[in-house]
Structures are given as structure tokens and as C-alpha cells.
Design a protein around this motif. Structure first.
Motif, short mmCIF file in Angstrom:
data_model
loop_
_atom_site.label_atom_id
_atom_site.label_comp_id
_atom_site.label_asym_id
_atom_site.label_seq_id
_atom_site.Cartn_x
_atom_site.Cartn_y
_atom_site.Cartn_z
N PRO A 43 14.55 44.61 7.55
CA PRO A 43 16.15 43.89 8.35
C PRO A 43 17.57 44.25 6.93
O PRO A 43 16.70 44.41 5.85
N ARG A 44 18.14 43.55 7.77
CA ARG A 44 19.75 43.80 7.51
C ARG A 44 19.86 45.63 6.03
O ARG A 44 20.51 46.12 5.41
N SER A 45 19.02 46.50 6.77
CA SER A 45 19.44 47.99 7.01
C SER A 45 21.11 48.32 7.49
O SER A 45 20.85 48.49 9.01
N GLU A 46 21.73 49.04 6.62
CA GLU A 46 23.12 49.39 7.39
C GLU A 46 23.13 50.64 7.36
O GLU A 46 22.82 51.22 6.32
N LEU A 47 23.17 51.60 9.03
CA LEU A 47 22.57 53.16 8.78
C LEU A 47 23.91 52.91 9.58
O LEU A 47 24.46 52.99 10.80
N ARG A 48 24.97 54.09 8.92
CA ARG A 48 26.06 54.31 9.72
C ARG A 48 26.43 55.90 10.69
O ARG A 48 25.20 56.70 10.37
N PRO A 49 25.98 55.43 12.03
CA PRO A 49 26.41 56.78 12.96
C PRO A 49 27.07 57.97 12.50
O PRO A 49 28.28 57.76 11.49
N ASP A 50 26.30 58.74 13.28
CA ASP A 50 27.11 59.98 12.80
C ASP A 50 26.58 61.20 14.17
O ASP A 50 25.47 61.18 14.58
N PRO A 51 27.89 62.02 14.16
CA PRO A 51 27.06 63.32 15.61
C PRO A 51 25.99 63.49 14.96
O PRO A 51 24.92 64.21 15.76
N ARG A 52 26.22 63.92 13.32
CA ARG A 52 25.09 64.69 12.92
C ARG A 52 24.05 64.08 12.91
O ARG A 52 23.56 62.72 12.08
N GLU A 53 22.39 64.28 12.49
CA GLU A 53 21.54 63.90 11.95
C GLU A 53 21.46 63.53 10.61
O GLU A 53 21.38 64.81 10.45
N THR A 54 21.03 62.57 10.65
CA THR A 54 21.30 61.85 9.31
C THR A 54 19.72 61.64 8.78
O THR A 54 19.23 61.08 9.38
N TRP A 55 19.82 61.92 7.30
CA TRP A 55 18.56 61.82 6.62
C TRP A 55 18.57 60.89 5.35
O TRP A 55 18.98 61.49 4.75
N TRP A 56 18.17 59.88 5.73
CA TRP A 56 19.61 58.75 4.53
C TRP A 56 18.32 58.39 3.71
O TRP A 56 16.75 57.87 3.84
#
Length: 390
Positions: A329-342
Motif C-alpha cells: 500500500p501507498r507505493s507511488e509509481l510514476r507512469p512513463d512512456p518507457r518501461e520503468t524498472w523501479w
């Protein structure tokens, strides 16, 4: 620009077989990948033996007094037969036992007398006998090829006399770090300078990745200095050449051109990954080369996505597979046109996306033990794909 998945396919094709195997002393084999089948040379255990300190008696012996006839020490041959009823042998853990009619009683369940006799307070049993071949029979497979030789596997090899196992040769890696702004970690940077963290990062990652760092050098980002150092690295005939920095298209980004001049075929110069877009993969006979983007977080991501995969293939083992995990919960993932490896923290029940500002952000790496795949197309699922990095 190639996708991560398509680049994996290309890299797998560039490593059709592992490096040659070699026999090495058992003391040097920790962390190597086994390349042969280890069979039990004899039954394991090779004889019935005691699991306790106590007394050996006949299976027909009831509780009561018995006469002590001697001691069977560990390492001594087993007696030809069990003691007669009314008599006993003192035994210790590991003592060899006769194959028939043997029963044991723990020392705690006895009481010694002043007359050389022992009072058995309970009836003896066979439950504390470690039977011959109860773990493996002669000829059984103990370890199969492809297994990582950890401490337990080394102990098993030692127990069966496999003192020179056949293992994968560790990849020989040369690492060139470029950047006129870089100074040694023990130096005080002047204005405009930063300490070199990529040398330490790559050396540490290689230690856990079936590889030996045979050469490492830091140079300025001039073409001549980079070319001279590149030639020195290739003269050592490494299996893998890593170049930190110079992978993009700026005035000081010479890696791709210099690799081409050295006879390498360039397979990739950009990958649809965030971070890690300017990534070079190249090959020539006997050597694979990778140009890593200079930022340290990009280094970490590209190493785990691509370099570690190749090192696993060279060692003769499978690359680390993606797993499914529940997003905390509360994991904030910013979208991007490229695949992200967070960068992420993986626990037994969930994965937490860690905060990071940009691809130069080292602060996140002290906690990260995984990369969380964020597709370019958002998903509403609470399950995500994760690549473990520890």
C-alpha cells in the motif's frame, strides 16, 4: 530502440553455451556452478552408527542391570555381533554398530553402579540408530549439474571425497570507468568534481555474479584516453568488457565508436528502459562488451537486467526469473512512456516501491534489493513483476 524483453532474447543468443569448465580444489569452489553429477561412492551412512551417547545392548535386553564389557569408540570397527543379553558396550555418538540385534539406550536413562554394572532405567530401542544407506545408496545422485556450490553443498562434497569438483570457469571481467569529473572515493572533490562510485558498485556486483574483476581503471572522457585504456583492457582477453559512461550521443560519448573501431558488432545502443536508456551491447569473437550509462542508478538497473543475465549464461545456470509479488500500500509509481524498472524493497509478502529522484540518485540503493517492473501501459492489478537483486 529495443525493448528489454527483445534484448534479453538477443543476449541469450550471443551466449549459446557456457564457458569451459575446470576442476578446482574444494576449498576454492564456494559460489561456483557445478558441471558434473556427483554420485554417492558408498552407502550414506556407510554403516549403522549411534546417534547418541549411551550403551549398546541386545534387542532382547529388558530394563535392569547389565555388565559393561568395554567401549566402542568413534572410528573403531563395529563388533561382529550385538552383546549378549545381560551385557552392554559403552558407545558414543558416531560409534559403529553391528548390523543386527543392536539396541541403544541413552546415557540419561541409565545409572552406573560401583560394581562395573549399569542399571538400565528403561527398555532399549532402535530409534537412535542411524541406519546404513538411510540417506543415500551407493550410486545415488547427490548433486546434479547446475547447482550453486554453497556451504552445505561443499560439506556434502567433502563427505564423499569429491575434493576437485568440475565447475564453470568464472567470467573474466575488465571494467573501464570514464569521466573527467570523477575523482577517487578517498579524495576531496574540487568544485565541479564528484567521487567515483561506479567502480565500487561494479566490483561489488561482480563478486556475487560468477565473475572475477581482472582489471579496473578510471580515465578522463577524452577519446584518446578512452581508446588507450580500452586497448589495454582488451589485451587481457576478458570474457566481458564493461565501460562506464560514454554510452550516449554527447560530445564525450565515445564508447560505441571505439568498440566498433576495435572490431565489435554493435547490437544495441538504446533500450526502452527507465532508467538505463543509453545502453550499448556489442560482441566480437570471445568477448561481449557493454556500455553502461554513467549514472549510478542506471548502472545498477542495467547490470541486473542485462550483465547479470549474460554472466549467468556463461556460468551455465539460468538467469534470475521475474516473480509476481503484491504491491505494498501507498507505493507511488510514476507512469512513463518507457518501461520503468523501479528500485524496490522485496519482503516475504509484498514489494514496496522506494522513492528516487533521478538516475543519479544513489540514496535509494542502500535499501533496494529488487527492481519492480512498471509497464508503459498502467495496470490496475495489485500484483506486479519483480526482479530480485540480492
Amino acid at each position: 530502440m529495443i525493448s528489454v524483453a527483445d534484448l534479453w532474447i538477443q543476449l541469450d543468443a550471443l551466449v549459446p553455451s557456457p564457458l569451459p569448465s575446470e576442476r578446482i580444489p574444494l576449498a576454492s569452489a564456494q559460489g561456483r556452478i557445478l558441471r558434473e553429477t556427483i554420485l554417492a561412492p558408498e552407502d550414506q551412512p556407510p554403516f549403522d552408527r549411534s546417534a547418541i551417547d549411551g550403551y549398546l545392548v541386545h534387542t532382547d535386553q529388558p530394563a535392569g542391570l547389565v555388565t559393561l564389557e568395554g567401549t566402542i569408540h568413534p572410528g573403531a570397527p563395529a563388533p561382529a555381533s550385538a552383546p549378549s543379553p545381560g551385557t552392554a558396550y559403552r558407545i558414543l555418538t558416531g560409534s559403529a554398530l553391528p548390523p543386527e540385534k543392536a539396541a541403544l539406550i541413552m546415557q540419561e536413562d541409565t545409572k552406573a553402579t560401583d560394581t562395573g554394572r549399569v542399571h538400565l532405567l528403561q527398555s532399549p530401542s532402535t530409534k537412535h540408530i542411524r541406519r546404513r544407506a538411510s540417506q543415500a545408496r551407493a550410486g545415488d545422485t547427490l548433486i546434479s549439474p547446475g547447482q550453486l556450490l554453497n556451504a552445505g553443498a561443499l560439506a556434502l562434497l567433502a563427505s564423499v571425497g569429491a575434493t576437485a569438483p568440475l565447475v564453470s570457469r568464472r567470467a573474466r571481467v575488465a571494467h573501464l570507468v570514464t569521466g573527467g569529473e570523477l575523482v577517487s572515493p578517498d579524495a576531496t572533490p574540487a568544485s565541479g568534481q564528484i567521487r567515483d562510485s561506479n567502480s565500487t558498485l561494479i566490483a561489488a556486483l561482480l563478486r556475487d555474479s560468477h565473475a572475477d574483476l581482472i582489471w579496473q581503471q578510471r580515465v578522463s572522457d577524452s577519446r584518446s584516453a578512452t581508446a588507450e585504456a580500452l586497448a589495454a583492457a582488451l589485451a587481457l582477453q576478458p570474457d566481458i568488457l564493461l565501460v562506464s559512461g560514454g554510452a550516449s550521443v554527447g560530445d564525450h560519448d565515445h564508447t560505441g565508436a571505439l568498440l566498433a573501431d576495435a572490431g565489435f558488432t554493435i547490437h544495441c545502443d538504446k533500450v526502452a528502459s527507465r532508467p538505463g536508456k543509453p545502453f550499448i551491447a556489442a560482441s566480437r569473437e570471445g568477448c561481449l562488451a557493454f556500455g553502461l550509462p554513467g549514472n549510478p542508478l542506471s548502472h545498477f538497473v542495467c547490470f541486473h537486467l542485462f550483465v547479470r543475465r549474460v554472466l549467468a549464461r556463461l556460468a551455465g545456470t539460468e538467469p534470475v526469473a521475474l516473480i509476481r509479488a503484491k504491491l505494498a500500500p501507498r507505493s507511488e509509481l510514476r507512469p512513463d512512456p518507457r518501461e520503468t524498472w523501479w528500485p524496490a524493497l522485496l519482503t516475504h509478502d509484498s514489494v514496496t516501491a522506494l522513492p528516487w529522484r533521478d538516475s543519479s540518485d544513489l540514496t535509494v540503493l542502500a535499501r533496494a534489493n529488487a527492481l519492480l517492473r512498471v509497464p508503459s501501459t498502467p495496470s490496475a492489478s495489485s500484483q506486479v513483476e519483480v526482479l530480485c537483486c540480492s
